[in-house]
Write an enzyme that holds these catalytic residues in place. Structure first.
Site, PDB file in Angstrom:
ATOM      1  N   MET A 136       1.038  -5.770   1.842  1.00  0.00           N
ATOM      2  CA  MET A 136       1.532  -7.124   1.658  1.00  0.00           C
ATOM      3  C   MET A 136       2.963  -7.265   2.155  1.00  0.00           C
ATOM      4  O   MET A 136       3.347  -8.291   2.735  1.00  0.00           O
ATOM      5  CB  MET A 136       1.431  -7.487   0.167  1.00  0.00           C
ATOM      6  N   ASP A 159      14.647   5.053  -0.682  1.00  0.00           N
ATOM      7  CA  ASP A 159      13.899   5.138  -1.928  1.00  0.00           C
ATOM      8  C   ASP A 159      14.541   4.149  -2.888  1.00  0.00           C
ATOM      9  O   ASP A 159      15.677   4.349  -3.334  1.00  0.00           O
ATOM     10  CB  ASP A 159      13.981   6.561  -2.466  1.00  0.00           C
ATOM     11  N   TYR A 219       1.572   0.117 -14.893  1.00  0.00           N
ATOM     12  CA  TYR A 219       1.897  -0.809 -13.801  1.00  0.00           C
ATOM     13  C   TYR A 219       2.115  -2.218 -14.343  1.00  0.00           C
ATOM     14  O   TYR A 219       3.127  -2.872 -14.036  1.00  0.00           O
ATOM     15  CB  TYR A 219       0.763  -0.799 -12.773  1.00  0.00           C
TER      16      TYR A 219
END
Length: 257
Positions: free
Chosen positions: A22, A64, A155
Site C-alpha cells: 500500500m 528503520d 497488531y
C-alpha cells in the site's frame, strides 16, 4: 491510477514503508499529484527501485522507523534535499499472525517498535518542519481497531494506540497550525503484509476469521489505487478543515469461493 490534477504540487511528503504494498501506491499517488516524496523503509531492492525514472521527485532513504536516531537523520535528509516538509504519512507497520499465548518476546516487541514507536519517532522529528509549513500528519491504521481480528490482537492494539496518539496530538498541535488525521484502512488487495507468513499459521488464521465472522466483516478487498486516492483527497482539502478520522472500508461483500 488516473492522471493527477497537481493538487499537491510543490508539497514535500515523507511516506514510511513506501517501498512496497500500500505504501508504494501512496508514493505513486502523491508523485502523480505533483508532490516530492521521501520514502523511508528498510534497505531492499524494492526501496532502491522506487525512485527509478523519477529521481527528482522521489528520495529513497534506508531507515528503520523503530530506531529514533535513524528517523531523525532521515527527516533531516529529506528537508536538506527538498527544502521543506509538508506531509508525514505514517504507513510502515508490522503485520503478522500469532496467538498471544504462543507469542515470542521478539514478535511482540517488533510490533510495538514498528507500529507505535515508529510513528512517535517520525512525528517528533517532523514537528519542527511541519510547523514551518502548516503541514499535516496522516497515520494509517486498520479496521481491526473496531473489530480486532484473532491472531492479530497485538497488531490491532498498536493501531488503536496510534489512533489515541493522534487524538491527543490534535490538541497539542492545533495552535501550531499542524493538522493530524487518521486513515483507518480496510482490507486492500495485493498487500505485502502476508507474504512472509508461515503457511500453517496463515491457514489457521484464515480458518479462524472465517468462523468468527471477521472475514465477512472485512468484505472484498479494496483496490490499492482507491485507497491511495482517499489519502490524496484528505491531503488536498482546504486548511480550514481537519478530517480527524476517515474509515475507508470495502463497499462490496466477501464472495465465498
Amino acid at each position: 491510477m488516473a492522471e493527477g490534477t497537481g493538487t499537491l504540487r510543490g508539497k514535500v511528503a515523507i511516506v514510511t514503508g513506501g517501498s512496497r504494498g500500500m505504501g508504494r501506491h501512496f508514493v505513486d499517488a502523491l508523485v502523480g499529484e505533483g508532490a516530492s516524496v521521501a520514502v523511508l523503509a528498510r534497505a531492499s531492492d524494492e526501496l532502491a527501485a522506487v525512485a527509478a525514472g523519477r529521481q527528482d521527485a522521489v528520495l529513497p532513504i534506508a531507515c528503520d522507523v523503530g530506531a529514533p536516531a535513524q528517523v531523525a537523520a532521515a527527516v533531516a535528509e529529506t528537508v536538506a534535499r527538498f527544502g521543506r516538509l509538508d506531509v508525514l504519512v505514517n504507513n510502515a507497520a508490522v503485520f503478522a499472525p500469532f496467538l498471544i499465548e504462543q507469542a515470542s518476546d521478539a514478535e511482540v516487541e517488533r510490533h510495538v517498535r514498528a507500529n507505535l514507536l515508529g510513528p512517535i519517532w517520525c512525528i517528533r522529528a517532523a514537528i519542527p518542519h511541519l510547523r514551518d509549513t502548516g503541514g499535516q500528519i496522516v497515520s494509517i491504521t486498520s479496521e481491526s481497531v473496531r473489530m480486532p481480528f484473532p491472531y492479530l490482537t497485538v497488531y490491532a492494539a498498536t493501531k488503536a494506540a496510534v489512533e489515541t496518539l493522534s487524538q491527543g496530538l490534535r490538541d497539542e498541535l492545533r495552535d501550531e497550525g499542524i493538522r493530524v488525521s487518521v486513515l483507518r484502512s480496510g482490507s486492500v488487495a495485493g498487500g505485502s503484509g502476508g507474504r512472509d507468513w508461515d503457511a500453517d499459521i496463515a491457514g489457521a488464521f484464515f480458518q479462524k476469521i472465517t468462523r468468527t465472522g471477521h472475514a465477512a466483516f472485512a468484505g472484498a478487498a479494496v483496490a490499492p489505487e482507491t485507497m491511495a486516492r482517499t489519502l490524496v483527497a484528505m491531503l488536498a482539502l482546504p486548511r480550514d478543515v481537519n478530517l480527524d478520522l476517515v474509515e475507508a472500508r470495502a463497499a462490496l461483500p466477501l464472495v465465498a469461493g
